[in-house]
Design a protein around this motif. Structure first.
Motif: not given
Length: 204
Positions: A54, A163-167, A173-175
């Motif tokens: 990261r 970030g965006s949700e993983l699914y 979330r992505e980050k």
């Protein structure tokens, strides 16, 4: 009696390779404090906890889009640090979350009495500009130092969902990450450069 963090952890800071080399070689001995009005954990030296990937991603993004002249990156690198958090204002603990909430109410009342409007956290769903959080954390740290200097905070720690949700419907979330801000430079025991893992050997 459980609050002081005497154990060592790894922190990672994304930066330019030149800065990394200077710190590891001892040409300079400390990172500059980040003192932006929107810093997520207030004034301090920032690290990603246990997440070198990261840190590198952040440095690579900063190379493409520099936030200011002091953060210019030519060759992205990751600076490792061995850290002891000491007396940590850790927002993964209920006691400190309650303390911050109570502090907010006090600051809000003080601002209202003086006809001053509190800043707000802004910047989309991730709230990239955390001016309210920054003000509250800085003032809480300063208050602790003034009222109880022997128990002044050495570091601040928080978890962030970014970030965006993983699914779909994911709670992750992505980050997502844990970030630490070092106030007391003596918390940093050593700097190091990342080495490549030798795949012939395993740690058990």
């Amino acid at each position: 009696m459980y609050k002081t963090r005497d154990n060592l952890i790894f922190g990672f800071h994304g930066c330019d390779e030149t800065l990394c080399d200077k710190l590891v070689s001892g040409q300079i001995t400390a990172l500059n404090y980040s003192e932006n009005s929107y810093d997520w954990l207030g004034k301090g030296m920032y690290f990603w906890e246990n997440d070198s990937e990261r840190a590198l991603e952040w440095a690579e993004n900063l190379k493409k889009c520099s936030q200011n002249k002091n953060q210019k990156i030519i060759k992205p690198a990751v600076l490792g640090a061995v850290i002891c958090l000491g007396n940590c204002l850790d927002f993964l603990e209920q006691e400190n979350l309650k303390k911050l909430k109570n502090h907010y109410n006090q600051v809000k009342d003080d601002f209202a009495k003086n006809g001053i409007e509190l800043p707000q956290n802004t910047g989309g769903k991730d709230l990239y500009r955390r001016e309210l959080d920054c003000l509250l954390i800085n003032s809480l740290v300063a208050k602790q130092r003034e009222e109880c200097p022997e128990e002044a905070y050495d570091s601040v720690r928080g978890v962030f969902f970014e970030g965006s949700e993983l699914y779909p419907t994911s709670g992750f979330r992505e980050k997502d990450h844990i970030q630490i801000s070092i106030i007391n430079p003596n918390c940093i025991k050593a700097f190091f450069k990342l080495r490549k893992e030798d795949k012939k050997y395993k740690l058990v």
